[in-house]
Design an enzyme around this catalytic site. Structure first.
Site, PDB file in Angstrom:
ATOM      1  N   HIS A 124      49.429  45.948  48.871  1.00  0.00           N
ATOM      2  CA  HIS A 124      49.550  46.795  50.015  1.00  0.00           C
ATOM      3  C   HIS A 124      50.533  46.752  50.877  1.00  0.00           C
ATOM      4  CE1 HIS A 124      44.711  46.734  49.593  1.00  0.00           C
ATOM      5  NE2 HIS A 124      45.338  47.385  48.434  1.00  0.00           N
ATOM      6  N   THR A 193      38.608  37.720  48.842  1.00  0.00           N
ATOM      7  CA  THR A 193      38.666  39.171  48.695  1.00  0.00           C
ATOM      8  C   THR A 193      37.100  39.429  48.430  1.00  0.00           C
ATOM      9  OG1 THR A 193      39.427  41.206  47.606  1.00  0.00           O
ATOM     10  CG2 THR A 193      39.157  39.045  46.289  1.00  0.00           C
TER      11      THR A 193
HETATM   12  N1  APR Z   1      38.197  31.509  52.537  1.00  0.00           N
HETATM   13  C1  APR Z   1      37.653  32.542  51.494  1.00  0.00           C
HETATM   14  N2  APR Z   1      37.073  33.701  51.742  1.00  0.00           N
HETATM   15  C2  APR Z   1      36.780  34.134  52.844  1.00  0.00           C
HETATM   16  C3  APR Z   1      36.910  33.180  54.130  1.00  0.00           C
HETATM   17  C4  APR Z   1      37.719  31.985  53.867  1.00  0.00           C
HETATM   18  N3  APR Z   1      37.784  31.073  54.722  1.00  0.00           N
HETATM   19  N4  APR Z   1      36.673  33.941  55.002  1.00  0.00           N
HETATM   20  C5  APR Z   1      36.123  35.248  54.777  1.00  0.00           C
HETATM   21  N5  APR Z   1      36.200  35.196  53.444  1.00  0.00           N
HETATM   22  C6  APR Z   1      35.762  36.381  52.278  1.00  0.00           C
HETATM   23  C7  APR Z   1      34.726  37.264  52.855  1.00  0.00           C
HETATM   24  O1  APR Z   1      33.444  36.567  52.513  1.00  0.00           O
HETATM   25  C8  APR Z   1      35.072  38.544  52.240  1.00  0.00           C
HETATM   26  O2  APR Z   1      34.471  38.612  50.865  1.00  0.00           O
HETATM   27  O3  APR Z   1      36.867  37.040  52.354  1.00  0.00           O
HETATM   28  C9  APR Z   1      36.751  38.319  52.072  1.00  0.00           C
HETATM   29  C10 APR Z   1      37.165  39.467  52.731  1.00  0.00           C
HETATM   30  O4  APR Z   1      36.730  40.697  52.618  1.00  0.00           O
HETATM   31  P1  APR Z   1      37.554  42.156  53.423  1.00  0.00           P
HETATM   32  O5  APR Z   1      37.627  41.858  54.917  1.00  0.00           O
HETATM   33  O6  APR Z   1      37.021  43.336  52.344  1.00  0.00           O
HETATM   34  O7  APR Z   1      39.097  41.964  52.842  1.00  0.00           O
HETATM   35  P2  APR Z   1      39.777  42.272  51.714  1.00  0.00           P
HETATM   36  O8  APR Z   1      38.957  41.978  50.401  1.00  0.00           O
HETATM   37  O9  APR Z   1      41.278  41.698  51.537  1.00  0.00           O
HETATM   38  O10 APR Z   1      39.839  43.735  51.813  1.00  0.00           O
HETATM   39  C11 APR Z   1      40.583  44.602  50.631  1.00  0.00           C
HETATM   40  O11 APR Z   1      40.461  46.518  51.987  1.00  0.00           O
HETATM   41  O12 APR Z   1      40.433  46.482  54.396  1.00  0.00           O
HETATM   42  C12 APR Z   1      41.376  46.948  53.153  1.00  0.00           C
HETATM   43  O13 APR Z   1      43.475  47.420  52.988  1.00  0.00           O
HETATM   44  C13 APR Z   1      42.701  46.389  53.439  1.00  0.00           C
HETATM   45  O14 APR Z   1      43.614  44.915  52.012  1.00  0.00           O
HETATM   46  C14 APR Z   1      42.349  45.138  52.366  1.00  0.00           C
HETATM   47  C15 APR Z   1      41.449  45.694  51.401  1.00  0.00           C
END
Ligand code: APR
Length: 249
Positions: A124, A193
């Site tokens: 990204h 993620t």
């Molecule tokens: N350690 C591991 N995982 C964690 C922690 C932690 N300390 N804290 C939160 N999480 C997990 C949450 O449970 C969730 O499953 O991280 C994940 C974050 O999910 P999202 O907020 O959806 O982020 P992401 O998966 O990176 O989203 C993908 O979507 O928002 C758009 O472009 C943006 O790159 C992003 C993409």
């Protein structure tokens, strides 16, 4: 929790020690312990009234480049104060330990690089970089350009953050490299993620199809959990160093 308290199955330790090729996929959860708010949590203060998905789009930038640039400048200020956490450091250590290691990230905060990871595939983009909104080339504003947004020194168009906006295609080379890493690995490690956003969410499934061992690191269940051979149910800042410590001491 101490990293020695992390329970890692013996068979996972052996799989990691024997792996010739490992691919990692990270999301905003691995930066949570560095104090970087996830994309949707980021909206505080005067930005509360904006929906990030209404700001991170080409249409929003065309409509109000000043507002969108200001939002990213505000996010960059936050991220500049963040330091890599033990989860980022554990992934950098894995890269030093495994014969072939590729780290695919959906994060734009650059913290993997600051932790010492080098083979990082940024799906990204990276909020720390700017590019010309017309030519697409990576370019930094001139020192004396205080414009908001600043202008491209080559062609005079507005600069924009080098990140992928909603509705935009992902960088073709990065995507190809990510799928190649997923298809060629013995072990795929998905950490922090939600596994909801495509095409990144397909990477672990591609790895599974190619016979890789799938490991998920997340405090919560995700759509990937049912496919994972191993789930380290907890925070990346504890589970990842715990895994590296169990495998390499
Ligand atoms: N350690 C591991 N995982 C964690 C922690 C932690 N300390 N804290 C939160 N999480 C997990 C949450 O449970 C969730 O499953 O991280 C994940 C974050 O999910 P999202 O907020 O959806 O982020 P992401 O998966 O990176 O989203 C993908 O979507 O928002 C758009 O472009 C943006 O790159 C992003 C993409």
């Amino acid at each position: 929790m101490s990293i020695r308290d992390v329970r890692v199955p013996e068979s996972l330790i052996t799989a990691l020690q024997n792996a010739q090729s490992v691919a990692g996929l990270t999301g905003s959860g691995v930066s949570a312990e560095s104090g970087v708010p996830t994309f949707r949590e980021a909206q505080t203060g005067l930005w509360t009234r904006f929906d990030p998905e209404q700001l991170a789009t080409p249409e929003a930038f065309a409509r109000d480049p000043h507002l969108v640039w200001e939002w990213y400048a505000w996010r960059r200020k936050h991220i500049d104060k963040a330091a890599p956490n033990r989860g980022h450091e554990a992934l950098a250590e894995l890269e030093r330990r495994v014969p072939s290691f590729a780290l695919v990230t959906q994060n734009v905060d650059g913290l993997h690089w600051h932790a010492g990871s080098r083979n990082v595939i940024e799906l990204h983009g990276n909020i720390g970089r700017s590019k010309c909104s017309r030519e697409g080339v990576i370019v930094e504003p001139r020192q004396d350009d205080t414009g908001v947004p600043p202008l491209c020194p080559h062609c005079g168009a507005f600069l924009r953050p080098d990140v992928v906006w909603f509705g935009e295609a992902l960088p073709v080379d990065a995507l190809a490299e990510a799928f190649e890493a997923a298809r060629g690995c013995d072990l795929f490690l998905s950490a922090g993620t939600s596994g909801l956003v495509q095409p990144a969410a397909s990477l672990p499934i591609e790895a599974l199809r190619s016979g890789a061992v799938i490991v998920e690191v997340n405090p919560d269940e995700t759509p990937l959990t049912r496919y994972a051979s191993y789930v380290l149910r907890g925070r990346a800042g504890e589970m990842l160093p715990g895994l590296v410590n169990a495998a390499y001491g």
